[in-house]
Enzyme design. Structure first.
Site, PDB file in Angstrom:
ATOM      1  N   LYS A   1     -56.860  72.067 -22.737  1.00 42.56           N
ATOM      2  CA  LYS A   1     -58.172  71.367 -22.516  1.00 42.56           C
ATOM      3  C   LYS A   1     -59.201  72.131 -23.155  1.00 42.56           C
ATOM      4  O   LYS A   1     -60.175  72.666 -22.489  1.00 42.56           O
ATOM      5  CB  LYS A   1     -58.209  71.129 -21.012  1.00 42.56           C
ATOM      6  CG  LYS A   1     -57.353  70.097 -20.316  1.00 42.56           C
ATOM      7  CD  LYS A   1     -57.653  70.016 -18.988  1.00 42.56           C
ATOM      8  CE  LYS A   1     -56.503  69.173 -18.169  1.00 42.56           C
ATOM      9  NZ  LYS A   1     -56.687  69.155 -16.724  1.00 42.56           N
TER      10      LYS A   1
ATOM     11  N   ASP B   1     -47.768  70.873 -10.075  1.00 43.69           N
ATOM     12  CA  ASP B   1     -48.970  70.152 -10.155  1.00 43.69           C
ATOM     13  C   ASP B   1     -49.813  69.520  -8.828  1.00 43.69           C
ATOM     14  O   ASP B   1     -49.017  68.483  -8.101  1.00 43.69           O
ATOM     15  CB  ASP B   1     -48.608  68.995 -11.335  1.00 43.69           C
ATOM     16  CG  ASP B   1     -49.898  68.123 -11.687  1.00 43.69           C
ATOM     17  OD1 ASP B   1     -51.047  68.814 -11.897  1.00 43.69           O
ATOM     18  OD2 ASP B   1     -49.906  66.838 -11.547  1.00 43.69           O
TER      19      ASP B   1
ATOM     20  N   ARG C   1     -78.829  79.778 -35.162  1.00 43.94           N
ATOM     21  CA  ARG C   1     -78.575  78.738 -34.056  1.00 43.94           C
ATOM     22  C   ARG C   1     -76.736  78.892 -33.949  1.00 43.94           C
ATOM     23  O   ARG C   1     -76.307  78.793 -33.046  1.00 43.94           O
ATOM     24  CB  ARG C   1     -78.955  77.242 -34.112  1.00 43.94           C
ATOM     25  CG  ARG C   1     -78.525  76.454 -33.189  1.00 43.94           C
ATOM     26  CD  ARG C   1     -78.464  76.616 -31.861  1.00 43.94           C
ATOM     27  NE  ARG C   1     -79.558  77.256 -31.410  1.00 43.94           N
ATOM     28  CZ  ARG C   1     -79.644  78.054 -30.158  1.00 43.94           C
ATOM     29  NH1 ARG C   1     -78.418  78.457 -29.697  1.00 43.94           N
ATOM     30  NH2 ARG C   1     -80.827  78.491 -29.809  1.00 43.94           N
TER      31      ARG C   1
ATOM     32  N   LYS D   1     -44.005  67.190 -19.115  1.00 42.60           N
ATOM     33  CA  LYS D   1     -44.853  66.657 -18.298  1.00 42.60           C
ATOM     34  C   LYS D   1     -44.317  65.505 -17.564  1.00 42.60           C
ATOM     35  O   LYS D   1     -43.644  64.699 -17.810  1.00 42.60           O
ATOM     36  CB  LYS D   1     -46.169  66.822 -18.672  1.00 42.60           C
ATOM     37  CG  LYS D   1     -46.833  68.172 -18.995  1.00 42.60           C
ATOM     38  CD  LYS D   1     -47.975  67.954 -19.789  1.00 42.60           C
ATOM     39  CE  LYS D   1     -49.133  67.586 -18.809  1.00 42.60           C
ATOM     40  NZ  LYS D   1     -49.417  68.847 -17.779  1.00 42.60           N
TER      41      LYS D   1
END
Length: 282
Positions: free
Chosen positions: A136, A219, A101, A168
């Protein structure tokens, strides 16, 4: 192409196995004879898949105790289809089952990222622009997820906050103005680092250009404003677009003349791809 196997991912694999195995694989202990050997085949069940992360199969199985021997392994970046065998492994049967797995999770996630990335890269083929990832990423998995973006033909943005200057909206708010934020970065950042600033309006773009920004991140701007920003900025100033980028609009954005297009969805929304492992006892 850089191989993921060149990085030391021992701790990451140990943590991934530990959360799955816990105090031990009760089912395998009950059904597998000690010392039994086996062969595993991992098969693709997707119509199309760009393979990434298969180089993790051997170290995962090794740490799971399989003492694996890779009989076959498709190269990273290979395009596969349903029914294709991406790997065959021989080793101790218990270890193969214990590692199954964890190994598949890595391949399914990273191949999903690589496949999504390839779709965006293909969509802008022939343009000047490059596809970038973002920060992200899933906590603890950034290095492997950004690797998968490269396998898919994309490029990496910052690995972390220490990788470059990107001012930012909240930094601008803290500094007071676009100009003050850029001036502060000029005073403190090493001269070898470019200074990029995020702009939400054309007025901010104009201010950033006057303040000497090396790169500007546009942006969530409309396509019309992206074109206007490109007309305002000299070719020496890199323009990046971020926000609202999809496969439907990425071509038009690239054709607007921007240099970079960052897509958070490459990592935060990529789908686990379907693969399966089957065991034969030997």
């Amino acid at each position: 192409m850089e191989l993921l196997g060149q990085l030391d991912l021992t701790e990451l694999i140990e943590q991934a196995l530990a959360e799955d195995v816990g105090q031990g694989d009760i089912t395998t202990a009950a059904t597998v004879a000690p010392g039994a050997m086996g062969r595993a085949r991992i098969t693709v069940k997707e119509p199309r898949m760009i393979l990434a992360g298969a180089v993790l199969i051997e170290p995962v199985m090794r740490q799971a105790g399989a003492e694996p021997r890779m009989v076959a392994l498709a190269p990273e970046g290979t395009e596969l289809k349903a029914g294709d065998i991406l790997a065959e492994i021989e080793g101790k049967l218990a270890g193969l089952l214990i590692g199954e797995r964890t190994a598949l999770n890595f391949v399914q996630l990273l191949s999903g990222i690589a496949t999504t990335t390839r779709a965006f890269v293909d969509a802008i083929a022939g343009t000047h622009a490059k596809i970038l990832d973002t920060r992200k990423t899933h906590p603890g998995l950034r290095v492997v997820e950004k690797y998968a973006v490269r396998v898919g033909g994309g490029h990496n943005h910052r690995l972390g906050l220490d990788s470059g200057v990107l001012i930012k909206e909240n930094h601008i708010a803290a500094a007071g103005t676009v100009t003050k934020a850029i001036e502060g970065a000029r005073r403190t950042a090493p001269h070898t680092l470019k200074i990029e600033i995020e702009c939400e309006t054309l007025a901010q773009v104009e201010e950033a250009l006057k303040a000497g920004a090396d790169a500007i991140l546009l942006d969530n701007m409309t396509l019309d404003n992206v074109r206007k920003a490109r007309a305002m900025a000299p070719a020496s100033v890199q323009l990046e677009v971020s926000g609202g980028v999809t496969l439907k609009n990425v071509r038009a954005i690239a054709e607007a003349g921007v240099d970079l297009i960052s897509v958070g969805a490459l990592t935060h929304s990529a789908r686990f791809l379907d693969i399966s492992m089957r065991i034969d006892a030997v």
